[in-house]
Design a protein around this motif. Structure first.
Motif, PDB file in Angstrom:
ATOM      1  N   GLY A  38       0.837  -1.190   0.000  1.00  0.00           N
ATOM      2  CA  GLY A  38       0.000   0.000   0.000  1.00  0.00           C
ATOM      3  C   GLY A  38       0.875   1.244   0.000  1.00  0.00           C
ATOM      4  O   GLY A  38       1.913   1.271   0.675  1.00  0.00           O
ATOM      5  N   LEU A  39       0.467   2.236  -0.761  1.00  0.00           N
ATOM      6  CA  LEU A  39       1.247   3.472  -0.873  1.00  0.00           C
ATOM      7  C   LEU A  39       0.339   4.670  -0.698  1.00  0.00           C
ATOM      8  O   LEU A  39      -0.818   4.645  -1.129  1.00  0.00           O
ATOM      9  CB  LEU A  39       1.910   3.558  -2.254  1.00  0.00           C
ATOM     10  CG  LEU A  39       2.878   2.434  -2.616  1.00  0.00           C
ATOM     11  CD1 LEU A  39       3.237   2.510  -4.094  1.00  0.00           C
ATOM     12  CD2 LEU A  39       4.127   2.496  -1.747  1.00  0.00           C
ATOM     13  N   THR A  40       0.880   5.725  -0.095  1.00  0.00           N
ATOM     14  CA  THR A  40       0.134   6.975  -0.081  1.00  0.00           C
ATOM     15  C   THR A  40       0.014   7.444  -1.533  1.00  0.00           C
ATOM     16  O   THR A  40       0.796   7.023  -2.397  1.00  0.00           O
ATOM     17  CB  THR A  40       0.844   8.047   0.767  1.00  0.00           C
ATOM     18  OG1 THR A  40       2.111   8.331   0.186  1.00  0.00           O
ATOM     19  CG2 THR A  40       0.987   7.612   2.219  1.00  0.00           C
ATOM     20  N   PRO A  41      -0.951   8.295  -1.835  1.00  0.00           N
ATOM     21  CA  PRO A  41      -1.097   8.738  -3.226  1.00  0.00           C
ATOM     22  C   PRO A  41       0.173   9.365  -3.815  1.00  0.00           C
ATOM     23  O   PRO A  41       0.513   9.098  -4.972  1.00  0.00           O
ATOM     24  CB  PRO A  41      -2.243   9.752  -3.150  1.00  0.00           C
ATOM     25  CG  PRO A  41      -3.081   9.248  -2.013  1.00  0.00           C
ATOM     26  CD  PRO A  41      -2.072   8.756  -1.001  1.00  0.00           C
ATOM     27  N   THR A  42       0.898  10.145  -3.034  1.00  0.00           N
ATOM     28  CA  THR A  42       2.128  10.740  -3.569  1.00  0.00           C
ATOM     29  C   THR A  42       3.187   9.675  -3.811  1.00  0.00           C
ATOM     30  O   THR A  42       3.867   9.683  -4.840  1.00  0.00           O
ATOM     31  CB  THR A  42       2.660  11.851  -2.641  1.00  0.00           C
ATOM     32  OG1 THR A  42       1.638  12.836  -2.468  1.00  0.00           O
ATOM     33  CG2 THR A  42       3.902  12.509  -3.215  1.00  0.00           C
ATOM     34  N   LEU A  98      -6.661  11.147  11.059  1.00  0.00           N
ATOM     35  CA  LEU A  98      -7.057  11.835   9.828  1.00  0.00           C
ATOM     36  C   LEU A  98      -6.841  10.885   8.656  1.00  0.00           C
ATOM     37  O   LEU A  98      -5.761  10.806   8.085  1.00  0.00           O
ATOM     38  CB  LEU A  98      -6.240  13.120   9.651  1.00  0.00           C
ATOM     39  CG  LEU A  98      -6.322  14.100  10.819  1.00  0.00           C
ATOM     40  CD1 LEU A  98      -5.386  15.276  10.597  1.00  0.00           C
ATOM     41  CD2 LEU A  98      -7.751  14.568  11.019  1.00  0.00           C
ATOM     42  N   THR A  99      -7.875  10.169   8.303  1.00  0.00           N
ATOM     43  CA  THR A  99      -7.770   9.060   7.352  1.00  0.00           C
ATOM     44  C   THR A  99      -8.099   9.495   5.927  1.00  0.00           C
ATOM     45  O   THR A  99      -9.003   8.967   5.295  1.00  0.00           O
ATOM     46  CB  THR A  99      -8.671   7.900   7.794  1.00  0.00           C
ATOM     47  OG1 THR A  99     -10.025   8.370   7.843  1.00  0.00           O
ATOM     48  CG2 THR A  99      -8.262   7.374   9.153  1.00  0.00           C
ATOM     49  N   THR A 100      -7.338  10.433   5.423  1.00  0.00           N
ATOM     50  CA  THR A 100      -7.585  10.949   4.083  1.00  0.00           C
ATOM     51  C   THR A 100      -7.020  10.068   2.982  1.00  0.00           C
ATOM     52  O   THR A 100      -7.276  10.310   1.810  1.00  0.00           O
ATOM     53  CB  THR A 100      -6.995  12.367   3.941  1.00  0.00           C
ATOM     54  OG1 THR A 100      -5.607  12.305   4.259  1.00  0.00           O
ATOM     55  CG2 THR A 100      -7.709  13.340   4.864  1.00  0.00           C
ATOM     56  N   SER A 101      -6.250   9.051   3.322  1.00  0.00           N
ATOM     57  CA  SER A 101      -5.761   8.100   2.317  1.00  0.00           C
ATOM     58  C   SER A 101      -6.025   6.679   2.811  1.00  0.00           C
ATOM     59  O   SER A 101      -6.175   6.436   4.016  1.00  0.00           O
ATOM     60  CB  SER A 101      -4.263   8.301   2.047  1.00  0.00           C
ATOM     61  OG  SER A 101      -3.486   7.820   3.122  1.00  0.00           O
ATOM     62  N   TRP A 102      -6.056   5.733   1.874  1.00  0.00           N
ATOM     63  CA  TRP A 102      -6.342   4.347   2.233  1.00  0.00           C
ATOM     64  C   TRP A 102      -5.291   3.804   3.198  1.00  0.00           C
ATOM     65  O   TRP A 102      -5.633   3.115   4.168  1.00  0.00           O
ATOM     66  CB  TRP A 102      -6.419   3.459   0.984  1.00  0.00           C
ATOM     67  CG  TRP A 102      -6.668   2.036   1.358  1.00  0.00           C
ATOM     68  CD1 TRP A 102      -7.867   1.489   1.704  1.00  0.00           C
ATOM     69  CD2 TRP A 102      -5.693   1.002   1.497  1.00  0.00           C
ATOM     70  NE1 TRP A 102      -7.692   0.164   2.046  1.00  0.00           N
ATOM     71  CE2 TRP A 102      -6.364  -0.153   1.923  1.00  0.00           C
ATOM     72  CE3 TRP A 102      -4.314   0.950   1.298  1.00  0.00           C
ATOM     73  CZ2 TRP A 102      -5.713  -1.361   2.149  1.00  0.00           C
ATOM     74  CZ3 TRP A 102      -3.656  -0.254   1.524  1.00  0.00           C
ATOM     75  CH2 TRP A 102      -4.355  -1.387   1.955  1.00  0.00           C
ATOM     76  N   VAL A 103      -4.032   4.117   2.957  1.00  0.00           N
ATOM     77  CA  VAL A 103      -2.961   3.606   3.816  1.00  0.00           C
ATOM     78  C   VAL A 103      -3.159   4.077   5.258  1.00  0.00           C
ATOM     79  O   VAL A 103      -3.077   3.275   6.193  1.00  0.00           O
ATOM     80  CB  VAL A 103      -1.584   4.034   3.253  1.00  0.00           C
ATOM     81  CG1 VAL A 103      -0.472   3.812   4.246  1.00  0.00           C
ATOM     82  CG2 VAL A 103      -1.291   3.293   1.964  1.00  0.00           C
ATOM     83  N   ILE A 104      -3.416   5.354   5.442  1.00  0.00           N
ATOM     84  CA  ILE A 104      -3.628   5.872   6.797  1.00  0.00           C
ATOM     85  C   ILE A 104      -4.895   5.267   7.390  1.00  0.00           C
ATOM     86  O   ILE A 104      -4.928   4.885   8.568  1.00  0.00           O
ATOM     87  CB  ILE A 104      -3.704   7.415   6.795  1.00  0.00           C
ATOM     88  CG1 ILE A 104      -2.421   8.030   6.235  1.00  0.00           C
ATOM     89  CG2 ILE A 104      -4.002   7.942   8.207  1.00  0.00           C
ATOM     90  CD1 ILE A 104      -1.172   7.772   7.029  1.00  0.00           C
ATOM     91  N   GLY A 105      -5.948   5.173   6.592  1.00  0.00           N
ATOM     92  CA  GLY A 105      -7.201   4.604   7.080  1.00  0.00           C
ATOM     93  C   GLY A 105      -7.044   3.162   7.532  1.00  0.00           C
ATOM     94  O   GLY A 105      -7.537   2.772   8.596  1.00  0.00           O
TER      95      GLY A 105
END
Length: 182
Positions: A38-42, A98-105
Motif C-alpha cells: 500500500g502506498l500513499t497517493p504521492t 485523519l484518514t484521508t488516504s487508504w494507507v492511513i485509514g
C-alpha cells in the motif's frame, strides 16, 4: 496468491527510501512473508512506472486509494502491518486519526482491530523538532504501535543529509516479524 505464509501489509509514504520498494518486497518474501503493498497517493505517483512490476511481484494490486462501496476487498487479511517509510505527515495523520488516504485509514483500523502495526519514520531533524511530532509518536506508542525511532530504528538526519540507501529496512522487517512472534 493464496499461501500459508503470514501476510504483511507493507505501506510506504513519499520519502526517498520508498523508491527501493521492489527490493524490500523481495526481501520480505525471502523472509517468508506474503506481501500486500500500500502506498500513499504521492508515493504511488513516485512509483507510477513501477506499479505493474510491483503488482506482479506481490501477486496483488498495489493499493493507494479506497475501494468504492460494493467493490470486493482484493487483499488477503493482514497478519501484520509495517508502515515504512512513514513521513511526518503520515505519522501525524495516523496519530490524529485523519484518514484521508487508504494507507492511513487501514493503519488506523489496524490499531482498533489489534493487528500488529510497526511504523518507522523517515524524517529529518527539522521535522522531528516540530512540537506535534513527538506528541504523535507518543500517541501511537500509547496505542500499542511500535514506532521505530531512535537507536535500533530510524535516526533522523539534518535536512538535505539523508541517505536513502542507509534506511534501516532490516530493523523494520525484524519488528514486523517480532510483532507476530517470529
Amino acid at each position: 496468491m493464496s499461501t500459508t505464509r503470514p501476510v504483511l501489509y507493507l505501506f510506504g509514504s513519499a520519502a526517498p527510501p520508498v523508491l527501493n520498494m521492489a527490493q524490500v518486497v523481495r526481501h520480505a518474501q525471502f523472509r517468508g512473508w506474503e506481501v500486500a503493498l500500500g502506498l500513499t497517493p504521492t508515493a504511488a505517483s513516485w512509483l507510477q512506472d513501477e506499479l505493474p512490476k510491483l503488482n506482479r511481484l506481490t501477486g496483488h494490486p498495489v493499493k493507494s486509494t479506497y475501494r468504492r462501496p460494493g467493490e470486493p476487498d482484493v487483499l488477503p487479511p493482514a497478519d501484520a502491518v509495517l508502515f515504512a517509510p512513514a513521513t511526518m505527515n503520515s505519522i501525524n495523520s495516523l496519530a490524529l486519526g485523519l484518514t484521508t488516504s487508504w494507507v492511513i485509514g487501514f493503519a488506523a483500523e489496524a490499531i482498533g482491530k489489534g493487528i500488529p502495526l510497526s511504523v518507522m519514520p523517515c524524517t529529518n531533524t527539522a521535522l522531528t523538532g516540530h512540537p506535534q511530532f513527538p506528541r504523535s509518536v507518543a500517541t501511537l506508542r500509547d496505542s500499542g504501535v511500535r514506532v521505530l525511532l531512535g537507536e535500533g530504528g530510524f535516526v533522523s538526519n539534518d535536512p538535505g543529509q539523508g541517505r536513502p540507501e542507509a534506511y534501516p529496512w532490516e530493523a523494520a522487517l525484524g519488528a514486523a516479524e517480532e510483532s507476530i512472534g517470529r
